[in-house]
Structure formats: C-alpha cells, structure tokens
Scaffold this motif. Structure first.
Motif, mmCIF file in Angstrom:
data_model
loop_
_atom_site.group_PDB
_atom_site.id
_atom_site.type_symbol
_atom_site.label_atom_id
_atom_site.label_comp_id
_atom_site.label_asym_id
_atom_site.label_seq_id
_atom_site.Cartn_x
_atom_site.Cartn_y
_atom_site.Cartn_z
ATOM 1 N N VAL A 414 31.974 65.730 34.721
ATOM 2 C CA VAL A 414 32.036 64.192 34.739
ATOM 3 C C VAL A 414 33.317 64.045 33.501
ATOM 4 N N ALA A 415 33.343 64.867 32.519
ATOM 5 C CA ALA A 415 34.162 64.676 31.496
ATOM 6 C C ALA A 415 35.722 65.112 32.019
ATOM 7 N N ILE A 416 35.740 66.167 33.054
ATOM 8 C CA ILE A 416 37.163 66.283 33.645
ATOM 9 C C ILE A 416 37.638 65.157 34.611
ATOM 10 N N LEU A 417 36.528 64.499 35.458
ATOM 11 C CA LEU A 417 36.910 63.338 36.054
ATOM 12 C C LEU A 417 37.439 62.302 35.302
ATOM 13 N N ARG A 418 36.576 62.001 34.288
ATOM 14 C CA ARG A 418 36.997 60.688 33.532
ATOM 15 C C ARG A 418 38.122 61.050 32.735
ATOM 16 N N GLN A 419 38.579 62.113 32.360
ATOM 17 C CA GLN A 419 40.024 62.300 31.861
ATOM 18 C C GLN A 419 41.062 62.013 32.732
ATOM 19 N N HIS A 420 40.998 62.364 33.870
ATOM 20 C CA HIS A 420 42.044 62.128 35.126
ATOM 21 C C HIS A 420 42.303 60.731 35.264
ATOM 22 N N GLU A 421 41.050 60.163 35.228
ATOM 23 C CA GLU A 421 40.982 58.695 35.717
ATOM 24 C C GLU A 421 41.517 57.924 34.767
ATOM 25 N N GLN A 422 41.143 58.232 33.448
ATOM 26 C CA GLN A 422 41.735 57.359 32.285
ATOM 27 C C GLN A 422 43.239 57.361 32.226
ATOM 28 N N ALA A 423 43.637 58.636 32.500
ATOM 29 C CA ALA A 423 45.312 58.810 32.421
ATOM 30 C C ALA A 423 45.971 58.030 33.680
#
Length: 818
Positions: A414-423
């Motif tokens: 989830v941390a990886i997915l949220r990092q990409h989406e926030q970008a």
C-alpha cells in the motif's frame, strides 16, 4: 423595451438605417439642388454684372465726351497764359462732374495748369501723366499717388488735329460720382457691386461704401479672385476679405482695365436650400418615429411564436419530464427554426442513446480486457473497477466503491501504491512503474506493470486518477528463465538460431570460434555460407527436408569455415514449433570433430588396406581353385568324350564365376565393373567355343559397378546368354556381336547380344534346369533387371537391361579396362 432584446435591436437598427438613408438622400438632393442653383444664380449674376459693366463703359464714355468737348473749346494760344487758363477752367460749369479739379499737361507729361473744381476750392495734387498715354482716345486709370482720385485724360488737338497738350479731369471716389450713382441699387438683399482695378487689386467703386478704395484678397488667398484678376469672366463661390462665403461673378470693362464684380452671400443665395433641408430633417424625424413604431409592432407580432417557444423551453429546462418537440404553425423562418430545433432534439436523443450504448460498450470492453482498469479519488478510494479488478478483490462494484487498498494488500504494498498515486496527483503527469504487491488475504506475491494518469475536467482540474495494470509475474519468471538460458546458450557447442527462411538470427561465441564468423557478420546471412563441396550433392537439401518432416536431424557432415577451410562437424538440427504446430525457428548445434574424424578415417583406411589385401588373396585362391576344377573337368572330358558338351557347359559356368573373383581380386576397390565382366566372359566363351565374339563399347564410359550380391548371378546370366548365342548361331554364321550402351532412362544400361539364327516357335523344356534360359530366369535379380529376346530378320537379338539396385553407377567418365 430592453436593450438586449431582438425587437429593440432590430427597431433601433431599422431607425438608424432609415435615418441614415433619409439623411443621405437629403444631403445628396440638397447638394444637387445647390449645384443647380449655383449654376443658375451664377448665370443670372453674370448677366447683371455684364449689364453693369456695359453701363460703366457708357458712363465713362459720357464723361470722356464732356471732357473732350471742353478740350476742343480751348485754343492752343491759351497755354501761353497759364493763369488765365486756370481761371477759365475754375469758372466752367460744374456739370462736368469732375469734382476733384482739372489739369493740363504738355506733350512731355509736365504739368502746365492745375485748376480747382470751383473758385477757392482745393487744387488736385500734381499728377504725372503716364508715358503710355494714348492720344487718340479717352484714358481712365488710377494712381496710387492720387489716393481716392480717379483721373480721366483726353488729348487737346489743334486745328490740324495734332495733340499739343492733354486735359485730365479728376473725380473724387469718396464722394458721390457717376460710378457711385451707377452702383446705387446694389445686388440682391445683401449683395453688392464693385468696380476693381486689377493691377493694384483696388476697389474703385462699390454699392457698399465700406468697400470703396479697399483692397481685394491678396494673391493666393482666393483662387476665384485670382482668376478674375487674370481676366476670367464668369461665376463661382469664394470667400471675401471678411471670410464670408459668397457667390461672385465678374465681367471686364471694355474702356477701362477694370472688371465689375457682384457678390452675394451664399446664405442668401442658397436660402431655399437651407429651408428645404430643415423641412427634410423634420420630415425624416417624423417618418423615422413612425417607422420605428411600425417596426416594433411588426416584430412583436412576428416574434410572438418565438417568445412562446422560449417560455416552453424554459419550462422544459427546469422540468424533469422528457423534452418535447415544438409545434410548427407556419412555414416561415421561425417555423423552419422550430423544424431545425426538433431535428436537433431528435439528433440529441439519438446521440444520448448512442452515448449510453457507447458507455455500455466501453464498460463491456473494459470488463473483458486483460488489464486491471480502475479509477481512484484523491484519498485513494475506488470510484470504478473493471471485472478483472472486481474478480481479484472478489467484490461487486457496489461493494468496492469507496474502499481502499489497505483491505486487499499488505502495508508495504500500500505504501508503494500510495507513493505512485500521490505523484500523479501532485505533478499531474503520467507515471509508468512496476509495482510489487503482496495479497494480504492469501499471501500471493505479484508484480504489476502499471500506467497511472490524471483525468481532468473542462477547467483543467484533476478529478480522478486512472490506473491500468498488467500482471507481469509470469513474464518476470520467464525473463529469469531466459537469463539462465542465455548463460546456457554460451556453451562449448556452437549454436545458431535460424528463421524459417534459413537465415541466421543469432549465434553464440562457440559458433564464432568454430566457424571464424563474428556474430555481427553472420546475422541475417543464409546458413548456406557453411556449405562444403566435400558433401555429396543434395545432402543439405535432404537434411532440411528431414528436419521439417521429423523435427530433428542428427548427422556428421563436412562444413566450411570463414577462411575457406573445411571441417568435420557433429551436428543436430531441431525445429521449433509454435502453439499451432507451425515451424517458427530452427536451432543448430555443432561440434568440431575434425581431429577425431581424421583419426577414425586413418584407422578405417588402414583396416580397409589390410582387408583389401586379404580379400584379394581370398579371391585369388578361389579363382585358382575354380581353375583347378576346370582342369579336372577337362580331364574328365578326355576320359568320357560323349559328355564333352555338358562338361564344356559346366566349364563355361565355372569360368564365369572365376571371372568375378578374378576381377575382385584385381580391382583396387574390390568392385566388379559390368563392362570388364562382359569382356572377360566373352573372351572365355570365344576361346572355349572357337567363335568370333565382337565387343562394342564407347570410348568414354562411366563404369557401372555390379552390386556385390548380384555379381555371381549376373556373371552366370551373361555366360549363358553369350554361350547360347555362340552355340546356336555364332560359329557357323560369322560370330556374335555384343553391344553396351546407356539408355534414355537415367542410370540404366542396355546389353544387346546378336547372332544369326531363328528363334524357336515355342521354347522347349531344357532337361537341365541349371543351364539355358531356365537358369537365366532363375538368376535374374528381383529389381533393376529385365530380359527380352526378339527376331529381327535373320538375327536373334537378346537385350538385357540392368539398373540400380543391381548396378552402382558412378559419375566420372573413365575408359573401361577390357
């Protein structure tokens, strides 16, 4: 009235157009009228000025006549008494109208007598008579030295008509005189006449006393005045010295160098035009108001259906009911507008239906796509997910809406997915990344290739994030396997990957080391570059046919290196098939076994040499033993002469077999050549039966080797056929002919034996089954041989056809040793 309404704008537009049109028409008509009036008034004014100029000439002539009568009444002798002459002139009748006095000048222009207009009056100033004075006529001129005085001169003649002096009368222009009385009436209500002296641009007389002795406009100020001064006689509009626009006309005097001018202010001259303009303006205003009211009423009446339609459309806009078509009541522009609107409404309905169908199709397409397609808001909540995502999460769209990834993936995922989406939300850019995930429900690890992009509204604001992900777990595993295979590819064996056209796609380093070709050199080249001339013709074609048919081919063969050197390789060629069973590639493995092949070849050669020696020895001993048997049979013939023929037949057969062993023992390769076999048997039969046998063989002959297992049978067959020809027709009829030729059929040899004789009508049974035709039929090879006997006139022709597998044909042409 509202300014933005169509009725108001059309009404105002119509008023503006009407006013502009009427005022333009009024201006045009008044200008035309003014030009016409200017022309007509100018003609009238010019006529009046011409009349005044004529009157002026008459007045000048009258004054000159009076002055000439006075000059005739004076005697030349009176010039000798100047004082007496002055008194006489001062006492004359004042009817001469020379109120400024009289003067007498001599022929040189010198003043002789100057007399006042009356006794005790003022004497005119001395006046120098111009040198260009014409003595034959009355001269009128003005002088700047006599300001305000108008001189008029006549010649004084003696009794012989000769001028002896000049008499000049002076008129005060500021007083009432014959000029002012001529111009008393004036011109029009506010116009005036004037007499102008053009050289000095001086007003001599005028109906307006204010203009007398005034100056006309200077040069360049008034083009019309300059034309009058230059002699122009006509009319025009100009401005006077007080800058008032006037209509002026001028006409020249015939007796004086003056011109008479009349000027009338254009305000008076064109007063009817101004009056008409005022009336037209008033009429235009009244007409515009009437036209505006009528336009307003007409537009309101004509646009009433449109206002009703606007009202209905407003109600339909705020209502939830479906849109209804407008009723068309008349076939005009508004009616056509309603028809077009109804058509547009129908098209919009069709488009809405098509849009709904398109949305359903898009949803179906996304649901059947292999990719994971989803939409999320800024908080990471799912807004939409296709069937692949819903199947992965085991949720319906209603259950998945508003959920987060925390329910489905591990915290690290989830941390990886949220990092990409926030970008994506922060920078508004499209992101392409690989995302490793772990399913928290079953612990399954997967890797997704994801494309995440922002979705924007019409204002450019991001309202959602769209993600498209592909499960590449298997691909990653395949890539790992391919890396392992790539390491295995670089083995000691040479490997080449070919396409279906047998062109090289890729080779390993071992292949380059073996063949000498660099990988870049052979890429795209045909595999034929490795062909060696040492391989038999057709070998490589057969190799590829076998590979395509069976999928694999294993054999040792000669190949050629880049430097032209041949090497012996042990190879395996395998076909690669697609899922549909079609060949897509070929993979060739080869190992250089040249050294081992050479060692093995040397060993085989040595063994073959020992074997050849042994075989020759064996055949030699067999031949010697057969010759020994032949000797025993001959001795037996001597003891039993009655058995000579059958024993000779047997001797012939034994000798035929001995020929085979003799040829094998003599040949280096141990082969029995057909031509040599025929020749040897023919020689033995000829010697045994004392018969001439002729052997016909071409000079260049390709030796045909007889198969090992067929050598003895074919030797016995030839022996029987040649012996039969010699017994039945050769000895008494000139001998036997044997002929060897190749036929039109490939690798087939024809042996023709001819002798004199006749074939029997029916073959008789031979008591000995081991001789004659029965032996021949029994010994005939099962394949590659046929026999034919026929009668040709007095000859019996026996034809034996031999071909593989009974024969082994060679390709080189060499003479046959016979």
């Amino acid at each position: 009235m509202q300014r933005h309404t169509l009725k108001t704008r059309l009404t105002v537009t119509m008023l503006a157009i009407s006013l502009l049109g009427l005022w333009s028409l009024s201006y045009f008509s008044t200008q035309v009228l003014r030009q016409d009036m200017e022309h007509m008034l100018g003609l009238q004014q010019l006529s009046a000025v011409t009349l005044v100029a004529t009157s002026l000439d008459a007045a000048i002539n009258e004054q000159g006549s009076s002055l000439s009568h006075l000059a005739h009444s004076l005697a030349p002798s009176m010039l000798e008494r100047p004082e007496r002459l002055r008194q006489l002139l001062e006492g004359l009748d004042k009817g001469l109208q020379f109120d400024a006095g009289l003067q007498v000048h001599d022929l040189q222009g010198h003043l002789l007598v100057s007399a006042a207009a009356s006794r005790g009056g003022s004497v005119p100033p001395p006046y120098v008579l111009p040198a260009e004075l014409n003595p034959a006529r009355v001269t009128v001129h003005a002088s700047s030295r006599l300001s305000g005085l108008l001189p008029l001169s006549v010649p004084m003649l003696d009794q012989h008509g000769q001028r002896y002096a000049t008499l000049t009368g002076f008129t005060n222009l500021r007083n009432s005189n014959f000029l002012s009385r001529l111009l008393t009436a004036g011109y029009g209500g506010s116009g005036s006449y004037m007499v102008v002296e053009p050289d000095q641009r001086l007003v001599i007389a005028s109906s307006n006393p204010a203009y007398v002795l005034g100056n006309i406009p200077p040069v360049g100020q008034s083009a019309l005045v300059d034309r009058f001064v230059g002699g122009y006689q006509g009319s025009g509009v100009t401005r006077n010295s007080s800058r008032t626009e006037v209509l002026a006309s001028a006409h020249r005097s015939e007796l004086a160098s003056w011109y008479v001018a009349a000027a009338l202010p254009t305000s008076d001259a064109f007063a009817p035009v101004a009056t008409m303009q005022r009336h037209l303006l008033l009429a235009t205003i009244v007409f515009a108001l009437l036209l505006g009211g009528l336009t307003w009423w007409t537009l309101r009446r004509q646009l009433a259906p449109l206002m009703d339609a606007i009202h209905k459309l407003t109600q339909m806009r705020v209502s939830v009911a479906p849109l209804q078509a407008l009723s068309v009541q008349r076939d005009d522009e508004i009616g056509r507008l309603f028809v077009a609107f109804n058509g547009l409404l129908a098209a919009l309905n069709q488009r809405e239906v098509a849009l709904q169908q398109s949305e359903r199709k898009l949803a179906d397409i996304l649901d059947h796509a292999d990719s994971f397609v989803y939409l999320k808001d800024r908080e990471g909540r799912y807004l939409y997910a296709n069937r692949r995502v819903r199947t992965l999460f085991q949720r319906t769209m209603q259950q998945l809406a508003g959920r987060r990834d925390e329910e489905f993936f591990s915290s690290a995922s989830v941390a990886i997915l949220r990092q990409h989406e926030q970008a994506v939300w922060q920078y508004g850019a499209t992101l392409r990344v690989e995302e490793p995930t772990v399913d928290r429900r079953n612990g399954r690890a997967a890797i997704y290739q994801s494309v995440k992009l922002p979705l924007r509204d019409q204002s450019g604001e991001i309202y959602a994030m769209c993600g498209i992900s592909i499960d590449i777990t298997e691909r990653k595993q395949t890539e790992e396997a391919l890396r392992i295979a790539a390491i295995a590819f670089e083995a000691q064996a040479g490997i080449a990957v070919l396409d279906t056209n047998l062109r090289i796609l890729r080779v390993n380093q071992a292949f380059a080391d073996i063949t000498g070709y660099l990988p870049a050199e052979v890429s795209g080249q045909p595999i034929n570059i490795l062909r060696s001339q040492r391989q038999p013709e057709g070998y490589y074609e057969e190799m590829w046919r076998t590979t395509r048919k069976h999928g694999v081919f294993r054999d040792d063969a000669w190949l050629r290196r880049r430097n032209g050197e041949d090497f012996y390789a042990r190879g395996t060629t395998s076909a690669v098939y697609s899922v549909r069973g079609e060949v897509t590639h070929y993979v060739c493995h080869l190992i250089d076994v040249t050294e081992s092949h050479q060692r093995e070849t040397l060993r085989l050669q040595q063994e073959a040499a020992h074997r050849d020696v042994l075989v020759r020895e064996v055949h030699h001993r067999i031949k010697n033993n057969l010759q020994g048997i032949t000797g025993i049979l001959r001795q037996f013939t001597y003891k039993h002469p009655q058995l000579e023929e059958p024993i000779s037949h047997a001797i012939s057969q034994v000798k035929g077999m001995s020929v085979v062993h003799g040829l094998r023992g003599r040949a280096a390769d141990g082969a029995v050549h057909l031509c040599e076999l025929c020749a040897e048997i023919a020689d033995q039969v000829s010697a045994l039966w004392q018969t001439v046998i002729r052997f016909d063989l071409p000079p260049l002959w390709q030796p045909a080797g007889v198969a090992d297992d067929e050598a003895v049978p074919i030797a016995l067959i030839l022996n029987e056929l040649i012996l039969n020809a010699a017994k039945h027709g050769g000895r008494d009829h000139g001998g036997v002919d044997i002929r060897l030729r190749r036929t039109a059929i490939a690798q087939q040899i024809e042996i023709t034996i001819s002798n004199q004789g006749l074939l029997p009508a029916q073959s008789a049974a031979t008591p000995d089954p081991y001789s004659g035709l029965q032996l021949v039929q029994a010994l005939m090879p099962r394949a590659g041989a046929s026999l034919n006997m026929r009668q040709q006139e007095q000859l019996v022709l026996t034809t034996l056809l031999l071909a593989p597998p009974a024969l082994q044909i060679t390709t080189r042409e060499t003479p046959c040793t016979t």
